[in-house]
Enzyme design. Structure first.
Site, PDB file in Angstrom:
ATOM      1  N   LYS A 266      50.757  32.780  36.882  1.00 32.56           N
ATOM      2  CA  LYS A 266      49.634  33.720  36.993  1.00 32.56           C
ATOM      3  C   LYS A 266      48.657  33.412  35.871  1.00 32.56           C
ATOM      4  CE  LYS A 266      48.395  38.642  36.660  1.00 32.56           C
ATOM      5  NZ  LYS A 266      48.844  40.050  36.706  1.00 32.56           N
ATOM      6  N   LYS A 278      41.680  49.990  34.220  1.00 33.09           N
ATOM      7  CA  LYS A 278      42.807  50.448  33.412  1.00 33.09           C
ATOM      8  C   LYS A 278      42.313  51.416  32.356  1.00 33.09           C
ATOM      9  CE  LYS A 278      45.646  46.237  33.492  1.00 33.09           C
ATOM     10  NZ  LYS A 278      46.850  46.795  34.130  1.00 33.09           N
ATOM     11  N   ASP A 348      43.768  46.571  40.549  1.00 35.11           N
ATOM     12  CA  ASP A 348      44.568  46.220  39.375  1.00 35.11           C
ATOM     13  C   ASP A 348      45.865  45.501  39.778  1.00 35.11           C
ATOM     14  OD1 ASP A 348      45.206  46.000  36.748  1.00 35.11           O
ATOM     15  OD2 ASP A 348      45.838  48.091  36.491  1.00 35.11           O
ATOM     16  N   ARG A 352      49.144  39.429  42.274  1.00 37.22           N
ATOM     17  CA  ARG A 352      49.762  39.037  43.556  1.00 37.22           C
ATOM     18  C   ARG A 352      48.731  38.471  44.520  1.00 37.22           C
ATOM     19  NH1 ARG A 352      52.020  44.992  44.383  1.00 37.22           N
ATOM     20  NH2 ARG A 352      51.903  44.863  42.105  1.00 37.22           N
TER      21      ARG A 352
HETATM   22  N1  BES Z   1      48.779  42.547  34.423  1.00 33.24           N
HETATM   23  C1  BES Z   1      49.286  43.753  34.941  1.00 33.24           C
HETATM   24  C2  BES Z   1      50.769  43.965  34.648  1.00 33.24           C
HETATM   25  C3  BES Z   1      51.162  44.133  33.205  1.00 33.24           C
HETATM   26  C4  BES Z   1      51.363  45.399  32.669  1.00 33.24           C
HETATM   27  C5  BES Z   1      51.429  43.038  32.414  1.00 33.24           C
HETATM   28  C6  BES Z   1      51.777  45.535  31.353  1.00 33.24           C
HETATM   29  C7  BES Z   1      51.825  43.164  31.101  1.00 33.24           C
HETATM   30  C8  BES Z   1      52.026  44.402  30.570  1.00 33.24           C
HETATM   31  C9  BES Z   1      49.103  43.785  36.463  1.00 33.24           C
HETATM   32  O1  BES Z   1      48.002  43.103  36.947  1.00 33.24           O
HETATM   33  C10 BES Z   1      48.917  45.204  36.842  1.00 33.24           C
HETATM   34  O2  BES Z   1      47.939  45.763  36.443  1.00 33.24           O
HETATM   35  N2  BES Z   1      49.842  45.743  37.608  1.00 33.24           N
HETATM   36  C11 BES Z   1      49.773  47.087  38.036  1.00 33.24           C
HETATM   37  C12 BES Z   1      50.212  47.126  39.473  1.00 33.24           C
HETATM   38  C13 BES Z   1      49.989  48.451  40.153  1.00 33.24           C
HETATM   39  C14 BES Z   1      48.503  48.742  40.265  1.00 33.24           C
HETATM   40  C15 BES Z   1      50.635  48.399  41.500  1.00 33.24           C
HETATM   41  C16 BES Z   1      50.690  47.906  37.155  1.00 33.24           C
HETATM   42  O3  BES Z   1      51.754  47.428  36.791  1.00 33.24           O
HETATM   43  O4  BES Z   1      50.314  49.029  36.803  1.00 33.24           O
HETATM   44 ZN    ZN Z   2      47.338  41.557  35.843  1.00 36.39          ZN
HETATM   45 MG    MG Z   3      46.289  44.335  36.979  1.00 37.07          MG
END
Ligand code: BES
Ligand code: ZN
Ligand code: MG
Length: 497
Positions: A266, A278, A348, A352
């Protein structure tokens, strides 16, 4: 700092600090520590009893030798209980010794070859672990803040056993490779979003390939990606001023081989969340969201030296996830490179989307297996904490191999299930898939989403969201900041292929 191994007598080594080890619960110093203690007239043992040194893991005991032996000081590092001792202890003990030597501004360190000969520990593996521990403990990200600390010039491992010397020499090379790859990844991940754009990752890949006949780097730009139907990469990149790229690196070994491996990372250089923005606290560390690709680049940065017996493909889709008037909206539908359509309900959940294309692209290379590394979900940090990677996949044998390699490399990983019954949670009313599941099991629905893009190629997904970045000191060689997690596991896997 030069790291080397030599045959010799510890008592005769002129150095600023002589490093020894001691097991917890041992009655008297024995082995090398016993010898040195004898030469010091029993002083060392008397002092360490007086100081209540118990040789717990990481505990240290330091004394001056007043010219009784050639070394100026002796440092004894606790090895912990003999039953808990292993290669990982060696890595940590060596790291601790380096940190102490650095604090004392020592120029020359001499150390025993920790661990060699205990249980089934091999000299080569112990030397490798020592080098990894020492180099990684010495690491500092100094791009924006001058590093005033001073590393020793020489770190010399000394052993009496001539045969161990040759094995240890090979181990030193292994360790240098593991450490250099990890440091390469750490530097990329530590670099803030302001200086780390999709193009920066392209440059890193090109730089690695430059002048190396064994590595070919191909870069697909936006127009090409449009023709290829890479709706995931394009959709995420849409809100950013930075154009996206798909990077494809190929390592070809000198000796012809039919084996082919694909490593996918990624590569979101900054994840603001996009329009599903966020909260500011969650955004603070989002420069790390390209850590998967950094691990792949870290591997490629040393792959020539490793010389694995397989063709290795490194693939990542580099993007920045930003909100703007042009950004992808919640509710938009995109089409990935394999033609599956995705309803983007949360911008966010962008990793994926980019991986949908990158994995589809990896499948087209017809590899024997695919491993992807991604800082994919916050949920995995809830499940396994900050130190453990989740492994998910469609091939138990591959997952098992990865877990074994991780354990040998000193990286913590744990398997999680791709539960079939959860697959329906990512059904969409208007597209083939939606990009978020329910409230629960977020790492698993993310894994199930990725599975839609690998067909039946053996595949494993490593969610490294926890261990990619250390918000506190994890162990003696993993200080605050990027860890380079994943590099050493991949190297171990490729080494044994
Ligand atoms: N990059 C984040 C995941 C992440 C969170 C990495 C904390 C490192 C530390 C990812 O893109 C993300 O934002 N995921 C969301 C998914 C959700 C919206 C389904 C998440 O984990 O909140
Ligand atoms: Zn991310
Ligand atoms: Mg994200």
């Amino acid at each position: 700092m030069n790291i080397s191994v030599q045959k010799g007598d510890l008592l005769e080594q002129e150095c600023d600090i002589l490093v020894l080890g001691a097991f917890e619960g041992g009655k008297e110093p024995y082995g090398a520590a016993g010898e040195v203690n004898g030469e010091l007239g029993g002083k060392m043992f008397r002092y360490w009893k007086a100081e209540k040194f118990t040789a717990k893991p990481g505990e240290t005991f330091l004394m001056r030798t007043d010219g009784m032996i050639s070394a100026k000081r002796v440092l004894v590092v606790g090895l912990g209980k003999i039953d808990d001792f292993g290669v990982e202890s060696v890595r940590q003990v060596a790291a601790t010794s380096l940190s102490v030597a650095k604090q004392l501004r020592c120029k020359k360190v001499v150390s025993v070859l920790h661990g060699a000969g205990y249980g089934d520990l091999q000299a080569r593996d112990c030397a490798r672990a020592m080098v990894e521990g020492v180099r990684l403990a010495d690491y500092k990200f100094a791009r924006y803040k001058k590093d005033k600390s001073k590393s020793p010039d020489e770190f010399e491992i000394v052993t009496k056993d001539g045969r161990a010397v040759r094995a240890a020499q090979r181990g030193i090379v292994d360790g240098e490779v593991g450490a250099a790859g990890t440091v390469f990844a750490r530097d990329l991940v530590n670099t803030p979003g302001q200086d780390m754009h999709p193009e920066t990752l392209v440059d890193a890949a090109k730089m690695i390939g430059k002048g190396k006949g064994s590595i070919r780097v191909r870069v697909y730009e936006k127009e090409r990606l449009e023709k290829m139907g890479a709706g995931g990469i394009l959709g995420v990149a849409q809100g950013s001023e930075c154009p996206p790229y798909l990077v494809h690196m190929v390592y070809t070994p000198e000796k012809r081989t039919k084996k082919k491996v694909a490593l996918v990372g990624k590569a979101v250089t900054f994840d603001s969340g996009g329009l599903s923005l966020k909260p500011s606290g969650s955004m603070e560390t989002m420069k790390i969201d390209m850590a998967g690709s950094a691990a792949v680049l870290g591997v490629f940065s040393v792959i020539d030296q490793l010389a694995p017996k397989a063709e290795v493909h490194g693939i990542f889709g580099a993007v920045e996830n930003m909100p703007s008037g042009k950004a992808i909206r919640p509710g938009d539908v995109i089409s990935a490179m394999n033609k599956k359509t995705i309803e983007v309900l949360n911008t966010d959940a962008e990793g994926r989307l980019t991986l949908a294309d990158t994995l589809s692209f990896a499948v087209k290379q017809k590899p024997d297996f695919i491993i992807d590394l991604a800082t994919l979900t916050g949920a995995v940090v809830v499940a396994l904490g900050e130190e453990i990677t989740a492994v998910m996949g469609n091939n138990p044998e591959l997952s098992q191999k990865i877990l074994m390699a991780a354990s040998a490399a000193g990286e913590k990983m744990w398997e999680m299930p791709l539960e079939k019954n959860y697959r329906k949670l990512i059904d969409s009313d208007i597209a083939d898939l939606k990009n978020i599941g329910s409230r629960w099991g977020g790492s698993l629905t993310a894994g199930l989403f990725l599975q839609e893009f690998v067909n039946d190629v053996p595949w494993a997904h490593l969610d490294i969201a926890g261990p990619a970045f250390a918000e506190r000191v994890i162990d003696p060689y993993t200080k605050k900041g990027a860890t380079g997690h994943g590099v050493r596991t991949l190297l171990e896997l490729l080494r044994t292929i």
